[in-house]
Design a protein around this motif. Structure first.
Motif, PDB file in Angstrom:
ATOM      1  N   GLU A  27      -0.322   6.890   1.731  1.00  0.00           N
ATOM      2  CA  GLU A  27       0.329   5.587   1.742  1.00  0.00           C
ATOM      3  C   GLU A  27      -0.646   4.426   1.752  1.00  0.00           C
ATOM      4  N   ALA A  28      -1.939   4.710   1.635  1.00  0.00           N
ATOM      5  CA  ALA A  28      -2.940   3.641   1.597  1.00  0.00           C
ATOM      6  C   ALA A  28      -2.766   2.815   0.327  1.00  0.00           C
ATOM      7  N   TRP A  29      -3.040   1.512   0.427  1.00  0.00           N
ATOM      8  CA  TRP A  29      -2.801   0.607  -0.703  1.00  0.00           C
ATOM      9  C   TRP A  29      -3.596   1.004  -1.933  1.00  0.00           C
ATOM     10  N   PRO A 221       1.941  -2.933  -0.915  1.00  0.00           N
ATOM     11  CA  PRO A 221       0.632  -2.407  -0.503  1.00  0.00           C
ATOM     12  C   PRO A 221      -0.459  -3.038  -1.362  1.00  0.00           C
ATOM     13  N   TYR A 227      -2.072  -2.927   4.266  1.00  0.00           N
ATOM     14  CA  TYR A 227      -3.009  -1.848   3.970  1.00  0.00           C
ATOM     15  C   TYR A 227      -2.328  -0.542   3.576  1.00  0.00           C
ATOM     16  N   ARG A 228      -1.002  -0.465   3.766  1.00  0.00           N
ATOM     17  CA  ARG A 228      -0.280   0.747   3.396  1.00  0.00           C
ATOM     18  C   ARG A 228       1.111   0.380   2.886  1.00  0.00           C
ATOM     19  N   THR A 230       3.904   1.977   3.820  1.00  0.00           N
ATOM     20  CA  THR A 230       4.900   2.550   4.727  1.00  0.00           C
ATOM     21  C   THR A 230       6.026   1.586   5.056  1.00  0.00           C
TER      22      THR A 230
END
Length: 361
Positions: A27-29, A221, A227-228, A230
């Protein structure tokens, strides 16, 4: 191998990697951002295949990896995008205009017209937005990235739109909702993040039919936003789960900060059971309005099976980095369409619950 051969090999492997990296459920950008540019990656894959065919002379290992990877990437991009072409069956049936009816004078009491526009908070061209509202006379107007200045500039709308939900903010996530239709129940909600609002409104068509409207604009993101992914994904899941529980017509609109073909948007459709009017018609890419080569569909409209589509248009730019969207819908229930609505598959429900739980951590 020559330097040219190595260059085309590395180019092919890079485009192949970028085409498929979003399949990794991270899920990191810096992973999720590659959900977006698949049409651009398709063009780059074609360039890579042409370059390999014209300039590479060495066909030994590992040079064949480049054309193999680029061909797979191009096929994959085509698979993602083809639902948004006329080659794919339409999800939302077209409602033809009655003979003799012209312009925007829609007298059907079951008709609903929505204008959705991410106006860009720093944009100063408010008169263009007012002109689009005057020209198309929508029943509903959803304004995103609305600051207090935008709320003041759009005050002339209030004469024609007696029902309103206004939440201007200075963080690019303000929302303004104007309605000509009565609102029986309304909620300004902060589903996931304390400064990211969403709107729920229970509308009543002129025919008396109730429609559940959701206006959303979650954070994307990116290195400058979040940053994610989510929190964005969780908001879509929460709205999708609620939409599926409704037995009456549902309309979801807004800037999802996600593309139509992403895993998250397709999960949202299966969770919600809602249909995308663009399927079988076109991409209607709305962002970025100023750069045609960096453009993808971020502004969405999803509807329940109760609706048919009269028109779907991308309107001229009003000074924003997004094009506005205009959609005209007709309440025309058909029991057969209900059976064709998207449904959860495999571990969709478990995945959705996991997304929501992680957003609360």
């Amino acid at each position: 191998m020559t330097t040219t051969d190595w260059g085309w090999l590395l180019y092919g492997l890079l485009i192949t990697f970028l085409s498929f990296v979003h399949l990794v459920r991270i899920e990191a950008w810096w992973v999720r951002i590659w959900d977006f540019p698949h049409s651009q990656l398709a063009v780059l894959a074609v360039v890579g295949l042409l370059g390999w065919a014209l300039f590479v002379q060495d066909y030994s290992w590992p040079m064949w990896l480049a054309p193999a990877g680029l061909t797979a990437a191009l096929a994959y991009q085509g698979w993602l995008i083809w639902p948004y072409t006329p080659l794919h069956p339409r999800q939302v049936v077209r409602q033809r205009r009655p003979r003799g009816q012209r312009g925007h004078a829609i007298h059907d009491p079951n008709t609903l017209r929505l204008l959705s526009a991410n106006v860009l908070m720093t944009n100063t061209q408010c008169p263009k937005v007012l002109e689009q509202a005057r020209l198309h006379q929508p029943d509903l107007i959803l304004i995103l990235e609305a600051s207090h200045q935008w709320a003041r500039e759009l005050k002339p709308l209030e004469a024609d739109y007696p029902y309103r939900i206004l939440c201007p903010q200075e963080n690019t996530y303000g929302m303004l909702f104007y309605s000509k239709l009565p609102i029986a129940n309304q909620q300004l909600r902060f589903l996931v993040e304390d400064d990211i609002p969403s709107i729920y409104a229970q509308l009543t068509l002129r025919s008396g039919q109730v429609v559940h409207f959701y206006g959303i604009h979650p954070q994307p993101p990116s290195p400058t936003e979040h940053y994610r992914s989510t929190e964005r994904d969780a908001e879509l899941v929460l709205v999708g789960r609620e939409a599926r529980q409704q037995t009456e017509p549902v309309l979801v609109a807004g800037d999802l900060n996600d593309v139509a073909w992403s895993h998250t948007t397709r999960l949202f459709q299966r969770i919600s059971g809602l249909l995308d009017p663009r399927v079988g018609r076109g991409l209607f890419s709305t962002f970025h309005a100023n750069y045609f080569f960096l453009r993808w569909p971020l502004d969405h409209v999803f509807v329940s099976h109760h609706f048919r589509l009269r028109t779907l248009r991308r309107l001229p730019n009003c000074g924003s980095d997004h094009f506005p969207i205009l959609v005209s819908l007709v309440y025309h229930p058909d029991p057969k369409r209900a059976t064709q609505a998207p449904k959860p598959e495999g571990d969709d429900l478990e995945e959705a619950e996991g997304i929501v739980e992680r957003s609360r951590e």
